[in-house]
Write an enzyme that holds these catalytic residues in place. Structure first.
Site, PDB file in Angstrom:
ATOM      1  CE1 TYR A  32      61.035  -0.599  56.324  1.00  0.00           C
ATOM      2  CE2 TYR A  32      61.854   0.663  54.469  1.00  0.00           C
ATOM      3  CZ  TYR A  32      61.993  -0.029  55.697  1.00  0.00           C
ATOM      4  OH  TYR A  32      63.363   0.355  56.188  1.00  0.00           O
ATOM      5  CG  HIS A  34      57.890   6.049  50.512  1.00  0.00           C
ATOM      6  ND1 HIS A  34      57.238   7.091  49.901  1.00  0.00           N
ATOM      7  CD2 HIS A  34      57.903   4.909  49.891  1.00  0.00           C
ATOM      8  CE1 HIS A  34      56.705   6.192  48.757  1.00  0.00           C
ATOM      9  NE2 HIS A  34      56.915   4.888  48.875  1.00  0.00           N
ATOM     10  CG  HIS A  37      53.392   5.264  51.234  1.00  0.00           C
ATOM     11  ND1 HIS A  37      54.496   4.734  51.468  1.00  0.00           N
ATOM     12  CD2 HIS A  37      52.348   4.169  50.437  1.00  0.00           C
ATOM     13  CE1 HIS A  37      54.635   3.660  50.342  1.00  0.00           C
ATOM     14  NE2 HIS A  37      53.414   3.421  50.052  1.00  0.00           N
ATOM     15  CD  GLN A  61      50.585  -5.967  44.810  1.00  0.00           C
ATOM     16  OE1 GLN A  61      49.336  -5.920  45.408  1.00  0.00           O
ATOM     17  NE2 GLN A  61      51.301  -4.916  44.419  1.00  0.00           N
ATOM     18  CE  LYS A 148      57.295   4.452  43.008  1.00  0.00           C
ATOM     19  NZ  LYS A 148      57.241   3.143  42.603  1.00  0.00           N
ATOM     20  CG  ASP A 149      53.421   2.317  41.492  1.00  0.00           C
ATOM     21  OD1 ASP A 149      53.942   1.389  41.116  1.00  0.00           O
ATOM     22  OD2 ASP A 149      53.375   2.598  42.639  1.00  0.00           O
ATOM     23  CB  SER A 185      58.906   0.368  50.037  1.00  0.00           C
ATOM     24  OG  SER A 185      57.706   1.324  50.363  1.00  0.00           O
ATOM     25  NE  ARG A 186      59.514  -4.184  44.738  1.00  0.00           N
ATOM     26  CZ  ARG A 186      58.099  -4.057  44.369  1.00  0.00           C
ATOM     27  NH1 ARG A 186      57.493  -3.067  44.117  1.00  0.00           N
ATOM     28  NH2 ARG A 186      57.641  -5.252  44.497  1.00  0.00           N
TER      29      ARG A 186
HETATM   30  O1  PAF Z   1      50.750   0.264  45.139  1.00  0.00           O
HETATM   31  C1  PAF Z   1      50.946  -0.409  45.876  1.00  0.00           C
HETATM   32  O2  PAF Z   1      51.549  -0.173  47.086  1.00  0.00           O
HETATM   33  C2  PAF Z   1      50.061  -1.925  45.895  1.00  0.00           C
HETATM   34  O3  PAF Z   1      49.999  -2.312  44.559  1.00  0.00           O
HETATM   35  C3  PAF Z   1      48.590  -1.623  46.360  1.00  0.00           C
HETATM   36  C4  PAF Z   1      47.801  -0.472  45.581  1.00  0.00           C
HETATM   37  C5  PAF Z   1      48.552  -1.120  47.945  1.00  0.00           C
HETATM   38  C6  PAF Z   1      47.827  -2.947  46.197  1.00  0.00           C
HETATM   39  O4  PAF Z   1      48.482  -3.788  47.101  1.00  0.00           O
END
Ligand code: PAF
Length: 281
Positions: A32, A34, A37, A61, A148-149, A185-186
């Site tokens: 998904y 954006h 990415h 996860q 962001k993460d 994506s959320r």
């Molecule tokens: O950040 C993400 O989209 C996910 O946590 C990842 C790194 C692709 C692992 O599934």
């Protein structure tokens, strides 16, 4: 651009690249896609002879009450975007291909105990496991993740170092909508009223950035940012924290480089964002 749906297909393609001495950039995603990415794929495209994008909604996860089933998916759209951006390979396996009978998992300690790790038990175990598998399958020279993460990025850097993956883990800046909401994506879960409320995270960040300074008690910064968030009725703060940028452990006073992450529910959607601060001198 090639599409591999099995580990063996991906390995065959990667073996060909390695034989030709080509360096490989990997962009791991859950699809998904954006512009966030897109910026990772663009960075990978610039720095590597070959670019692989993985699209895999990784079940390990997600917690039992999380959004695995309804996580947005649109492979055709993702495929077109990857093609347009010049990716060479999409690795798009089914969960059974990745996890059939799996018993080995990758755990990381202290770094995963705080913040999103505390709020989402087992989340980073799932992330570390799937990223390890992707590193082993694609054998990239460089791998790209969004800032962001931020905790995820710190954990993956540490994991790659500790387990000697020999992959350079590269963080790329947060990409935002015009009103400051971090691309995610959320964000598609938000209804119109929630979408209008969601930039409150960015407003809290802007306020935090305007007052943060060396020597400030962390709690003062947190309270100020929480006040901004509390003014938005649709937003429920999960945490605002000030942590050491390397260890992710809370600090009392802002002295060295810190990360200021926040997690906020807007309606039922959990949004995260952050900023970094490094005092001068
Ligand atoms: O950040 C993400 O989209 C996910 O946590 C990842 C790194 C692709 C692992 O599934």
């Amino acid at each position: 651009m090639e599409i591999a749906r099995t580990v063996e297909e991906a390995r065959r393609i990667v073996r060909g690249w390695k034989k030709d001495g080509l360096d490989i950039g990997l962009v791991p995603t859950m699809g998904y896609l954006h512009e966030g990415h897109g910026s990772l794929i663009a960075a990978a495209r610039k720095e590597n002879a070959r670019v692989a994008v993985s699209i895999f909604v990784n079940p390990t996860q997600f917690g039992p009450n999380e959004d695995l089933a309804r996580y947005p998916r649109d492979f055709e759209r993702d495929r077109a975007l990857c093609e347009n951006m010049g990716a060479d390979l999409i690795f798009h396996p089914e969960p059974e291909e990745m996890y059939q009978g799996a018993q080995a998992f990758v755990d990381i300690g202290l770094l995963a105990d705080t913040l999103d790790g505390a709020a989402r038990p087992g989340h980073f175990r799932g992330v570390c496991t799937v990223v390890s598998k992707l590193f082993n399958i694609v054998q990239p020279d460089r791998a790209y993740f969004g800032e962001k993460d931020a905790q995820q990025l710190a954990i993956i850097k540490k994991m790659a170092f500790d387990l000697n993956f020999g992959v350079q883990v590269i963080g790329c800046p947060i990409v935002r909508e015009s009103d400051g909401l971090a691309k995610s994506s959320r964000n598609t879960y938000l209804n119109a009223a929630e979408r209008a409320a969601a930039p409150v995270l960015y407003r809290a960040i802007q306020h935090g950035k305007s007052i943060i300074k060396k020597g400030m008690p962390a709690q003062m910064l947190i309270s100020e940012m929480e006040k901004v968030l509390a003014a938005e009725p649709l937003a429920k703060t999960e945490y605002v924290a000030v942590v050491d940028a390397m260890t992710m452990q809370p600090v009392d006073t802002i002295e060295g480089a810190v990360l200021v992450p926040l997690a906020v529910r807007v309606g039922s959607t959990r949004l995260i964002d952050n900023f970094s601060f490094a005092p001068q001198g």
